[in-house]
Motif scaffolding. Structure first.
Motif, PDB file in Angstrom:
ATOM      1  N   SER A  19     -16.739   7.654  -4.583  1.00 59.83           N
ATOM      2  CA  SER A  19     -16.667   6.397  -3.844  1.00 59.83           C
ATOM      3  C   SER A  19     -17.356   6.502  -2.493  1.00 59.83           C
ATOM      4  O   SER A  19     -17.389   7.569  -1.885  1.00 59.83           O
ATOM      5  N   GLN A  20     -17.889   5.377  -2.047  1.00 60.87           N
ATOM      6  CA  GLN A  20     -18.673   5.349  -0.812  1.00 60.87           C
ATOM      7  C   GLN A  20     -17.897   4.782   0.368  1.00 60.87           C
ATOM      8  O   GLN A  20     -18.422   4.664   1.470  1.00 60.87           O
ATOM      9  N   THR A  21     -16.649   4.384   0.098  1.00 58.19           N
ATOM     10  CA  THR A  21     -15.814   3.921   1.215  1.00 58.19           C
ATOM     11  C   THR A  21     -14.549   4.759   1.215  1.00 58.19           C
ATOM     12  O   THR A  21     -14.158   5.305   0.178  1.00 58.19           O
ATOM     13  N   GLU A  22     -13.916   4.866   2.375  1.00 59.18           N
ATOM     14  CA  GLU A  22     -12.614   5.524   2.403  1.00 59.18           C
ATOM     15  C   GLU A  22     -11.690   4.776   3.349  1.00 59.18           C
ATOM     16  O   GLU A  22     -12.111   4.280   4.395  1.00 59.18           O
ATOM     17  N   VAL A  23     -10.437   4.668   2.919  1.00 56.42           N
ATOM     18  CA  VAL A  23      -9.456   4.000   3.760  1.00 56.42           C
ATOM     19  C   VAL A  23      -9.000   4.998   4.822  1.00 56.42           C
ATOM     20  O   VAL A  23      -8.470   6.058   4.515  1.00 56.42           O
ATOM     21  N   LEU A  24      -9.245   4.647   6.091  1.00 58.44           N
ATOM     22  CA  LEU A  24      -8.926   5.568   7.183  1.00 58.44           C
ATOM     23  C   LEU A  24      -7.520   5.332   7.717  1.00 58.44           C
ATOM     24  O   LEU A  24      -6.894   6.221   8.271  1.00 58.44           O
ATOM     25  N   GLY A  25      -7.039   4.108   7.561  1.00 52.71           N
ATOM     26  CA  GLY A  25      -5.706   3.829   8.078  1.00 52.71           C
ATOM     27  C   GLY A  25      -5.200   2.493   7.569  1.00 52.71           C
ATOM     28  O   GLY A  25      -5.966   1.663   7.095  1.00 52.71           O
ATOM     29  N   ILE A  26      -3.896   2.315   7.636  1.00 53.27           N
ATOM     30  CA  ILE A  26      -3.278   1.053   7.244  1.00 53.27           C
ATOM     31  C   ILE A  26      -2.412   0.597   8.402  1.00 53.27           C
ATOM     32  O   ILE A  26      -1.558   1.364   8.883  1.00 53.27           O
ATOM     33  N   ASN A  27      -2.638  -0.615   8.877  1.00 56.11           N
ATOM     34  CA  ASN A  27      -1.886  -1.106  10.029  1.00 56.11           C
ATOM     35  C   ASN A  27      -1.234  -2.441   9.716  1.00 56.11           C
ATOM     36  O   ASN A  27      -1.726  -3.203   8.886  1.00 56.11           O
ATOM     37  N   PRO A  28      -0.125  -2.720  10.399  1.00 51.48           N
ATOM     38  CA  PRO A  28       0.484  -4.044  10.225  1.00 51.48           C
ATOM     39  C   PRO A  28      -0.380  -5.087  10.939  1.00 51.48           C
ATOM     40  O   PRO A  28      -1.085  -4.747  11.887  1.00 51.48           O
ATOM     41  N   PRO A  29      -0.343  -6.343  10.484  1.00 51.12           N
ATOM     42  CA  PRO A  29      -1.117  -7.374  11.180  1.00 51.12           C
ATOM     43  C   PRO A  29      -0.498  -7.656  12.548  1.00 51.12           C
ATOM     44  O   PRO A  29       0.669  -7.324  12.759  1.00 51.12           O
TER      45      PRO A  29
ATOM     46  N   MET B 217       0.849  -1.179   0.000  1.00 53.27           N
ATOM     47  CA  MET B 217       0.000   0.000   0.000  1.00 53.27           C
ATOM     48  C   MET B 217       0.890   1.236   0.000  1.00 53.27           C
ATOM     49  O   MET B 217       1.925   1.259   0.653  1.00 53.27           O
TER      50      MET B 217
ATOM     51  N   ASP C  82     -13.887   3.017  -5.909  1.00 59.57           N
ATOM     52  CA  ASP C  82     -14.048   1.824  -5.078  1.00 59.57           C
ATOM     53  C   ASP C  82     -14.897   0.800  -5.836  1.00 59.57           C
ATOM     54  O   ASP C  82     -15.185   0.979  -7.026  1.00 59.57           O
ATOM     55  N   VAL C  83     -15.301  -0.283  -5.158  1.00 59.90           N
ATOM     56  CA  VAL C  83     -16.060  -1.352  -5.817  1.00 59.90           C
ATOM     57  C   VAL C  83     -17.352  -0.824  -6.435  1.00 59.90           C
ATOM     58  O   VAL C  83     -17.692  -1.124  -7.582  1.00 59.90           O
TER      59      VAL C  83
ATOM     60  N   LEU D 277      -3.397   1.063  -3.396  1.00 57.26           N
ATOM     61  CA  LEU D 277      -2.388   0.080  -3.744  1.00 57.26           C
ATOM     62  C   LEU D 277      -1.298   0.745  -4.570  1.00 57.26           C
ATOM     63  O   LEU D 277      -1.580   1.533  -5.469  1.00 57.26           O
TER      64      LEU D 277
END
Ligand SMILES: Cc1cc2nc3c(=O)[nH]c(=O)nc-3n(C[C@H](O)[C@H](O)[C@H](O)COP(=O)(O)OP(=O)(O)OC[C@H]3O[C@@H](n4cnc5c(N)ncnc54)[C@H](O)[C@@H]3O)c2cc1C
Ligand SMILES: Nc1ncnc2c1ncn2[C@@H]1O[C@H](COP(=O)(O)O)[C@@H](O)[C@H]1O
Lengths: 327, 264
Positions: free
Chosen positions: B222-232, B19, B96-97, B26
């Motif tokens: 788009s109707q979704t937004e990525v708020l954050g990216i975290n490691p697993p 990401m 988005d989708v 992506l």
């Protein structure tokens, strides 16, 4: 009303993943009670087997109301028609689905119908500032994104086994019949045969030890290697969808999203890449051993012991060594 | 019968996907290729054409993506498509989708196919959903994960594995089918087909050409937004044995199993 959860049933019984999703919906509705009023509901679509009694049992998992519509079973588009109406008539803010194939199809159809945002493969949902945020692992689980919703409703499709079933007392749900005229295109798919079990009826759910085989076994006869090792270990043989679809092994032995979920003491995977849809069915096994010739195979990311090598060389010798050890 | 196959350009499997922390999208830089899952959809179209149960007039590959995506269309044509359509427009970036499915449905509408085929998933996005989104917009019956298609007049008899076993479903055309990767073994393109692909008709379309409402697509629509990216969550990584001497390897495995009392 706040959260509407789809509950899939088959032959008079609700799907376990759906019950998990209903429980999750109730929990989230409570967390958002102040903003949304707190009530969670479920929706069911089918025939005569959806009795008052059966529907009301969803109350045990926290659904206050159950919307029941007549419609064909096992197909997504009729359910999209029903859910679109129930969401619009009652102002639901979120639609929730447990893991499985139909949840993906219905959720996607609803996305289009309502112009809504969707997140799939969700492993966890949290309430944040009065709204729901879905957590979705991406890129072979190497990162987790937090997804928020812009408009309404928000559609959340869970990953298999992501939501725990919680029985919150003995409540019964109010059952409300809804009459929905299906869209023309929703009547143009017809179920000819449902739930065909291909191949032998094997039991893998009671085994403490499973030797699972994938496409890496190379050919149907490759399963003889897995069977010999399973016998030596006193276990049973399981399989991936790739080999079941190819007709190498019976469907009843399949682990994963559209197969069984298992958690044996030992899960030994031979020639399995470790795709997410397989992982969700076996990741809670106590000990995971993987044999794969590709050092970058995803399965090594979640195995306790990984062997990088050719299973054709390793399995026969391992079988002999296990036999010798056990005497 | 006219078949449209939806294909997508994705980062090559050998490229490590990640990401972009700034755009929260992506990172699609680096080598790209035709989504491998879509080669099964093209092959399915070819087998319908060659199977003889239907007269296939045309197979059209359709993609939505950045300028570079024409290469995925060339590949699709080398695998058997007759021509291709490329929807590309700055306004689409960040869709988005919901937005992607709507935009693809608009292009398809302009082609009026009898059958739309897709792959089971995109190798990068892995949403498994575009087929069902497109079908709802087009008001066509649809199924995903199909591993067998038989043409019977204006109907398709399809098989797929669902929650409770294998289902057989009949759908009336026009329809939208996403195929599972077990449906066939895609052919390799011939050198001649690869060379010829660049010469086949490729239409480039912008948002306005197919009646897409610009405010329903792109990041804005788009109707979704990525708020954050975290490691697993950190998981202790397992032990790895490289098999060099198999007798030794097997000894180690047996000792490992024995230690955990799994050989009792
Ligand atoms: C909606 C949906 C539902 C699905 N449901 C399921 C499900 O329920 N269960 C399931 O399993 N999958 C499911 N899948 C499919 C899943 O995505 C994978 O395609 C599948 O699990 C792959 O099976 P595999 O590991 O056997 O094959 P592959 O991915 O082809 O892996 C084979 C592995 O064998 C290794 N190998 C090859 N030769 C050797 C050798 N000689 N020695 C050692 N290793 C070797 C290769 O390196 C490779 O890693 C589903 C997919 C979708 C989209
Ligand atoms: N941008 C796109 N252009 C054309 N087809 C696409 C696009 N995105 C997805 N698809 C199709 O939809 C299928 C499923 O993708 P996805 O839902 O993203 O996993 C893919 O296999 C493609 O056939």
């Amino acid at each position: 009303m706040s959260i509407l959860t789809y509950a899939l049933h088959y032959e008079g019984e609700f799907n376990k993943n759906s019950l998990g999703a209903v429980s999750e919906g109730a929990k989230l509705a409570e967390e958002l009670a102040e903003e949304l009023g707190g009530e969670a509901a479920a929706v069911v679509v089918g025939g005569e087997d959806l009795t008052d009694e059966l529907c009301a049992t969803l109350g045990k998992y926290g659904a206050a109301k159950v919307y029941r519509a007549k419609g064909p079973e096992g197909l997504a588009q009729p359910v999209v028609d029903v859910m679109a109406k129930v969401v619009q008539d009652n102002g639901f803010k979120y639609a929730l689905f447990g893991g499985g194939l139909l949840g993906f199809e219905i959720g996607a159809g609803l996305t289009a119908r309502l112009g809504a945002g969707v997140t799939m493969e969700v492993t966890s949902v949290k309430a944040q500032d009065g709204k729901l945020v879905a957590e979705r692992p991406i890129l072979q689980d190497s990162a987790i994104v937090d997804v928020g919703y812009v408009g309404e409703p928000g559609i959340i499709i869970g990953r298999l086994n992501a939501f725990d079933i919680a029985e919150g007392g003995d409540g019964t749900a109010e059952v409300i019949d809804v009459d929905v005229a299906l869209e023309d295109h929703s009547t143009k798919a017809v179920m000819v045969q449902r739930g065909e079990q291909r191949g032998a009826d094997v039991n893998i759910e009671d085994a403490d030890i499973l030797v699972a085989g994938g496409r890496g076994l190379g050919k149907p006869e490759g399963f003889e290697l897995a069977e010999a090792l399973a016998e030596a270990l006193g276990g049973a043989v399981a399989a991936t969808r790739a080999v079941v679809d190819a007709g190498w092994y019976p469907y009843a032995a399949q682990i994963g999203q559209t197969g069984k979920t298992v958690a044996p003491k030992l899960y030994l995977a031979a020639g399995i890449s470790g795709a997410i849809q397989h992982k969700v069915g076996m990741q809670n096994s106590e000990n995971i051993v993987a044999i794969n010739k590709d050092p970058n195979a995803p399965i090594f990311e979640f195995s306790d012991l990984g062997i990088v090598g050719d299973l054709n060389k390793i399995l026969p010798k391992l079988t002999d060594a296990v036999k010798a050890k056990k005497g | 019968m006219k078949i449209c196959v939806l294909v997508k350009e994705v980062p090559d499997a050998a490229v490590e996907k990640r990401m972009d922390p700034n755009s929260k999208r992506l990172d699609r830089s680096g080598e790209k290729n035709l989504n491998p899952f879509d080669t099964h959809a093209i092959e399915a179209a070819m087998q319908i054409r060659e199977g003889g149960a239907a007269d296939v007039d045309e197979i059209v590959a359709v993609t939505m993506g950045p300028e570079s995506a024409f290469r995925a269309l060339h590949k699709a044509v080398s695998l058997g498509a007759d021509r291709s359509v490329h929807l590309t427009d700055e306004a689409l970036s960040g869709s988005d989708v919901c937005a992607t499915g709507y935009a693809l449905a608009k292009v398809l509408e302009s082609e009026s196919p009898d059958l739309v085929l897709l792959g089971q998933q995109s190798d990068d996005g892995e949403c498994y959903t575009i087929g069902a989104v497109v079908a709802d917009h087009l008001k066509m019956p649809s199924l995903t994960q199909v591993i067998k298609i038989d043409v019977e007049g204006n109907k398709l008899r399809c098989e797929r594995q669902a929650e409770y076993g294998y289902d057989t479903v009949e759908i009336e055309l026009p329809g939208v089918i996403s195929v599972g990767d077990a449906i066939n073994e895609p052919r390799y393109p011939s050198l001649k087909a690869i060379m010829g692909a660049k010469k086949k008709q490729l239409d480039t379309k912008a948002v306005g050409d197919v009646g897409i409402e610009a405010d329903r697509v792109g990041a804005q629509g788009s109707q979704t937004e990525v708020l954050g990216i975290n490691p697993p969550p950190q998981k202790q990584s397992g032990e790895i044995i490289e098999d060099e001497d198999t007798n030794e390897t097997v000894e180690k495995i047996v000792a490992w199993l024995d230690e955990r009392k799994l050989l009792a």
